[in-house]
Design a protein around this motif. Sequence first.
Motif, short mmCIF file in Angstrom:
data_model
loop_
_atom_site.label_atom_id
_atom_site.label_comp_id
_atom_site.label_asym_id
_atom_site.label_seq_id
_atom_site.Cartn_x
_atom_site.Cartn_y
_atom_site.Cartn_z
N GLU B 39 50.41 16.25 38.74
CA GLU B 39 51.54 16.20 37.79
C GLU B 39 51.89 14.75 37.41
O GLU B 39 52.20 14.46 36.26
CB GLU B 39 52.79 16.88 38.40
N LEU B 59 47.02 19.46 32.15
CA LEU B 59 47.23 19.39 33.61
C LEU B 59 45.98 19.80 34.38
O LEU B 59 45.64 19.22 35.41
CB LEU B 59 48.40 20.29 34.01
N GLU B 60 45.31 20.78 33.85
CA GLU B 60 44.10 21.27 34.49
C GLU B 60 43.04 20.17 34.57
O GLU B 60 42.34 20.03 35.57
CB GLU B 60 43.57 22.46 33.67
N ARG B 63 43.94 17.87 37.37
CA ARG B 63 43.57 18.43 38.66
C ARG B 63 42.07 18.25 38.91
O ARG B 63 41.64 17.94 40.00
CB ARG B 63 43.90 19.91 38.72
N LEU B 64 41.30 18.46 37.88
CA LEU B 64 39.85 18.26 37.97
C LEU B 64 39.52 16.82 38.34
O LEU B 64 38.65 16.57 39.17
CB LEU B 64 39.20 18.53 36.62
N ASN B 67 40.39 16.10 41.93
CA ASN B 67 39.38 16.77 42.77
C ASN B 67 38.08 16.00 42.81
O ASN B 67 37.45 15.89 43.85
CB ASN B 67 39.10 18.15 42.17
N MET B 73 39.98 14.31 50.72
CA MET B 73 40.46 15.69 50.66
C MET B 73 41.97 15.80 50.79
O MET B 73 42.48 16.71 51.40
CB MET B 73 39.82 16.52 51.80
N ASP B 145 39.81 17.75 26.56
CA ASP B 145 38.68 18.70 26.74
C ASP B 145 37.42 17.91 27.04
O ASP B 145 36.60 18.30 27.87
CB ASP B 145 38.38 19.50 25.45
N ARG B 152 33.44 17.47 34.87
CA ARG B 152 32.74 18.61 35.48
C ARG B 152 31.23 18.39 35.50
O ARG B 152 30.58 18.65 36.51
CB ARG B 152 33.05 19.90 34.73
N SER B 185 34.84 22.34 40.98
CA SER B 185 34.46 21.59 39.78
C SER B 185 35.01 22.22 38.50
O SER B 185 34.94 23.41 38.33
CB SER B 185 32.95 21.52 39.66
#
Lengths: 230, 185
Positions: B39, B59-60, B63-64, B67, B73, B145, B152, B185
């Motif tokens: 966030e 937001l997604e 997060r990616l 990650n 971790m 995008d 990814r 991923s």
Amino acid sequence: MAYPGYGGYGAPMPGMPHQGMPHQGMTMGGHPMSQMGGQPQGAYAQYGGAYQGATYGAPPAATNDPMWGYFTAIAGQDGEIDADELQRCLTQSGISGTYTPFSLETCKIMIAMLDRDHTGKMGFNEFKDLFTALNGWKQNFLMFDRDRSGTVEPQEMSQAVSAMGYRVSPQALNVIIRRYSKNGRVYFDDYVACCVKLRSLTDVFRRRDTMQQGAVSFQYDDFILCTMSI
Amino acid sequence: MAYPGYGAPPQAGYAMGQQDPLYGFFSSVAGQDGQISAEELQRCLTQCGMSGSYKPFNLETCRLMINMLDRDMSGSMGFNEFKELSSALNGWKQNFVTMDRDRSGTIDAQEMQQALSSMGYNFSPQALGVVLRRHSTLGRIAFDDYVACCVRLRSLTDHFRRRDSSQQGTAAFQYDDFIQVTMSS
């Protein structure tokens, strides 16, 4: 969605048929998810039985189907539902059990999961399949969201994943929880995203595991094609 | 997050004494816990105008990104991870801006294909089609995008390569491992 058994969990969607009408294939008849599907095969799990494609015998003519009017209201002019329309529909339904809009990203992957003709949108049959799956996942989620907050705790998420029949290591569960948690909890729309991905990826893997060994050797291009589509 | 009023992260020439110029920026975004959550990253990138449009940065995608770099971790980003990300983002942004000549904040499928090619990816038309469809909206690809796609691809390719011991373009996955790689991923 005003399905039988939901009680007050969200207002009925506009144009939804009344509860009195029989819903072909719409509900799972109340049996808990863990009893569906029988034994997992080797390393895999059975999917939560909610998602088995069309479960009715001869499908009724579309216009006689109670879902049809609802579908056309959402789909609008082009007769197909895109991610934005799906998001609006699911937000209005209150299915997530919270006040925030349903995640657009989850809508995109739900459409990707069902998009057999690769249009990037959902037709009527795909829409019905989605509602069947969503209903099943919702029931599973509700088993763990006892305080009806629209969220579950990380370990409840692990239990929910296992309840759907997936047999994965604690390490894999940790990866999943980390990926789908927000502020230490898992929200319904992220849980749905997780269900969609698990289902699609397991499907992809299983189809290539011709020897049923729980292992697949991928070519790079195919690997990218499978994993980037979801 | 009330951080100092610059619109964009400080450039290399920004004087912060002996500290890394990026550190001040990092700590104002990270706040008390000294780590950046998805966030916080989203707010930061939106305020920096990174997305190039009026919508918040996805937001997604944040997060990616976390990650992808989350080696300890922890689910959030420390300073070194942040530096690495800033560097990657700036590179991607430069590429994107070069292609987005009309400054619409989006590029088309063909430009995306060229971008992937210039990054060294060489996919079949089928794989390319799948990648483009998944990361576009109505045939156009916005910056977030584009970033999601790059992140990814990089992460999946990395995982694949580490399992391709004979460097032949083939890698074997056990189911559990496959789930771990693909779900993150």
